[in-house]
Motif scaffolding. Structure first.
Motif, PDB file in Angstrom:
ATOM      1  N   VAL A   1       0.840  -1.191   0.000  1.00 12.72           N
ATOM      2  CA  VAL A   1       0.000   0.000   0.000  1.00 12.72           C
ATOM      3  C   VAL A   1       0.876   1.242   0.000  1.00 12.72           C
ATOM      4  O   VAL A   1       1.817   1.356   0.778  1.00 12.72           O
ATOM      5  CB  VAL A   1      -0.939   0.014   1.233  1.00 12.72           C
ATOM      6  CG1 VAL A   1      -1.703   1.327   1.307  1.00 12.72           C
ATOM      7  CG2 VAL A   1      -1.889  -1.161   1.186  1.00 12.72           C
TER       8      VAL A   1
ATOM      9  N   SER B   1      -5.347   1.811  -4.200  1.00  9.73           N
ATOM     10  CA  SER B   1      -3.909   1.770  -3.946  1.00  9.73           C
ATOM     11  C   SER B   1      -3.193   0.784  -4.850  1.00  9.73           C
ATOM     12  O   SER B   1      -3.803  -0.055  -5.520  1.00  9.73           O
ATOM     13  CB  SER B   1      -3.651   1.386  -2.483  1.00  9.73           C
ATOM     14  OG  SER B   1      -3.877  -0.001  -2.287  1.00  9.73           O
TER      15      SER B   1
ATOM     16  N   PHE C   1      -7.800   1.377  -0.051  1.00  9.21           N
ATOM     17  CA  PHE C   1      -7.191   0.115  -0.470  1.00  9.21           C
ATOM     18  C   PHE C   1      -7.461  -0.168  -1.946  1.00  9.21           C
ATOM     19  O   PHE C   1      -6.537  -0.473  -2.711  1.00  9.21           O
ATOM     20  CB  PHE C   1      -7.711  -1.045   0.374  1.00  9.21           C
ATOM     21  CG  PHE C   1      -7.423  -2.388  -0.239  1.00  9.21           C
ATOM     22  CD1 PHE C   1      -6.132  -2.886  -0.314  1.00  9.21           C
ATOM     23  CD2 PHE C   1      -8.454  -3.150  -0.789  1.00  9.21           C
ATOM     24  CE1 PHE C   1      -5.856  -4.110  -0.913  1.00  9.21           C
ATOM     25  CE2 PHE C   1      -8.198  -4.372  -1.385  1.00  9.21           C
ATOM     26  CZ  PHE C   1      -6.888  -4.854  -1.450  1.00  9.21           C
ATOM     27  N   LEU C   2      -8.713  -0.063  -2.371  1.00  9.73           N
ATOM     28  CA  LEU C   2      -9.043  -0.383  -3.759  1.00  9.73           C
ATOM     29  C   LEU C   2      -8.346   0.546  -4.748  1.00  9.73           C
ATOM     30  O   LEU C   2      -8.072   0.159  -5.888  1.00  9.73           O
ATOM     31  CB  LEU C   2     -10.548  -0.320  -3.975  1.00  9.73           C
ATOM     32  CG  LEU C   2     -11.361  -1.514  -3.468  1.00  9.73           C
ATOM     33  CD1 LEU C   2     -12.835  -1.320  -3.782  1.00  9.73           C
ATOM     34  CD2 LEU C   2     -10.867  -2.826  -4.060  1.00  9.73           C
TER      35      LEU C   2
ATOM     36  N   THR D   1      -3.608   9.999   3.345  1.00 12.76           N
ATOM     37  CA  THR D   1      -2.500   9.410   2.586  1.00 12.76           C
ATOM     38  C   THR D   1      -1.596  10.475   1.985  1.00 12.76           C
ATOM     39  O   THR D   1      -0.576  10.150   1.373  1.00 12.76           O
ATOM     40  CB  THR D   1      -3.015   8.521   1.437  1.00 12.76           C
ATOM     41  OG1 THR D   1      -3.596   9.340   0.408  1.00 12.76           O
ATOM     42  CG2 THR D   1      -4.038   7.509   1.945  1.00 12.76           C
TER      43      THR D   1
ATOM     44  N   ALA E   1      -1.595  -1.666  -3.818  1.00 11.29           N
ATOM     45  CA  ALA E   1      -1.787  -3.014  -3.274  1.00 11.29           C
ATOM     46  C   ALA E   1      -2.931  -3.740  -3.957  1.00 11.29           C
ATOM     47  O   ALA E   1      -3.016  -4.964  -3.900  1.00 11.29           O
ATOM     48  CB  ALA E   1      -2.046  -2.951  -1.768  1.00 11.29           C
ATOM     49  N   ALA E   2      -3.815  -2.985  -4.603  1.00  5.57           N
ATOM     50  CA  ALA E   2      -4.949  -3.569  -5.327  1.00  5.57           C
ATOM     51  C   ALA E   2      -4.732  -3.499  -6.833  1.00  5.57           C
ATOM     52  O   ALA E   2      -5.689  -3.487  -7.603  1.00  5.57           O
ATOM     53  CB  ALA E   2      -6.244  -2.851  -4.947  1.00  5.57           C
TER      54      ALA E   2
ATOM     55  N   ASN F   1       1.451   4.739   1.028  1.00  8.96           N
ATOM     56  CA  ASN F   1       0.968   5.733   1.964  1.00  8.96           C
ATOM     57  C   ASN F   1       1.569   7.113   1.705  1.00  8.96           C
ATOM     58  O   ASN F   1       1.410   8.023   2.498  1.00  8.96           O
ATOM     59  CB  ASN F   1       1.281   5.290   3.406  1.00  8.96           C
ATOM     60  CG  ASN F   1       0.433   4.109   3.811  1.00  8.96           C
ATOM     61  OD1 ASN F   1      -0.740   4.066   3.508  1.00  8.96           O
ATOM     62  ND2 ASN F   1       1.030   3.144   4.491  1.00  8.96           N
TER      63      ASN F   1
ATOM     64  N   ALA G   1     -11.306   3.507   4.531  1.00  2.00           N
ATOM     65  CA  ALA G   1     -10.131   2.633   4.468  1.00  2.00           C
ATOM     66  C   ALA G   1     -10.239   1.646   3.321  1.00  2.00           C
ATOM     67  O   ALA G   1      -9.252   1.355   2.628  1.00  2.00           O
ATOM     68  CB  ALA G   1      -9.974   1.889   5.796  1.00  2.00           C
ATOM     69  N   ALA G   2     -11.448   1.126   3.086  1.00  2.00           N
ATOM     70  CA  ALA G   2     -11.649   0.185   1.985  1.00  2.00           C
ATOM     71  C   ALA G   2     -11.469   0.875   0.647  1.00  2.00           C
ATOM     72  O   ALA G   2     -10.909   0.305  -0.303  1.00  2.00           O
ATOM     73  CB  ALA G   2     -13.037  -0.442   2.085  1.00  2.00           C
TER      74      ALA G   2
END
Length: 256
Positions: A9, A224, A221-222, A38, A226-227, A11, A217-218
């Motif tokens: 992720v 970022s 994530f989507l 972020t 990381a996804a 940040n 937060a979700a």
């Protein structure tokens, strides 16, 4: 953003610009503040400004039901990395208690305006290899008496996102957050005050309603890195869903 490899992720997003529609209160404000955390530049657009300024979030007045204004808004941006289509909602209204035009306005707000914003943002997102996050609802996955037009629009939104993810790949990722019950400043209108909130919370497997920060937060994530390999997906943010009603109705396992 390079979508070809997965990474942790990110940040440190100070060079990213994020637009959150309807990001002035409730879930939208939670999403906007999560992205601001972020380090991204965050723009919240809505017809009216927030009652109090949100830390790290810029407000831009915009009526999302005015397509020319929406196109002009996005055209004026120097860049865009993430679009969160959060604007929406509906009052409780049984189908037979309103005319078709009222229900059509609910569909417009919850389905047509996300499409309008996404189309207006597309060229920016294509250049930045960015992403769209649709804010859907569990109302689009089950019967929704009292909010049938809203549920139908949210079902359509998830399908729109899945189709958009295929058409716009590989440059733009598109995903949907399927959101359950959230405790906001307007919760008392839906659940009837503290006792109602507590009662409804007991129906959620995790034992509480979501708070806007959970949805934020979700969404982060989507959007970022990381996804990076997640597109066309629906992520359920509902605390485990709803206990099936038949389990409470059955007598098979009750003590005698």
């Amino acid at each position: 953003m390079d979508n070809s490899t997965a990474r942790p992720v990110d940040n440190s997003s100070r060079d990213r610009t994020v637009v959150v529609t309807g990001g002035t209160r409730g879930v939208g404000a939670g999403i906007a503040q999560a992205f601001a955390g972020t380090g991204a530049r965050v723009l919240s657009c809505a017809r009216r400004p927030p009652e109090r300024p949100l830390d790290g979030v810029e407000f831009a007045p915009l009526d999302l039901r005015d397509p020319p204004a929406v196109r002009a808004f996005f055209a004026a941006l120097p860049r865009l990395d993430v679009l969160v289509n959060n604007a929406g909602g509906t009052p409780y209204r049984l189908l037979a208690e309103a005319d078709a035009e009222r229900h059509a306005r609910v569909v417009e707000l919850n389905l047509i305006t996300p499409l309008t914003a996404s189309l207006a943002a597309y060229e920016h997102l294509r250049r930045s290899r960015g992403s769209v996050v649709m804010v859907g609802s569990v109302s689009g996955t089950r019967p929704s008496p009292g909010s049938a037009a809203y549920g139908a629009a949210k079902a359509g939104l998830a399908n729109l996102a899945a189709s958009m993810a295929v058409e716009w790949a590989p440059e733009v990722r598109v995903n949907t957050l399927v959101v359950g019950m959230v405790r906001t400043e307007l919760s008392h209108l839906h659940y009837g005050g503290p006792d109602g909130v507590a009662s409804v919370s007991r129906t959620v497997p995790l034992g509480r309603l979501a708070v806007p920060a959970d949805v934020g937060a979700a969404a982060v994530f989507l959007a970022s890195d990381a996804a990076a390999y997640i597109s066309g997906a629906s992520l359920h943010v509902h605390g485990g869903g709803e206990r099936p009603a038949f389990l409470d109705a059955t007598t098979a396992n009750r003590e005698k």
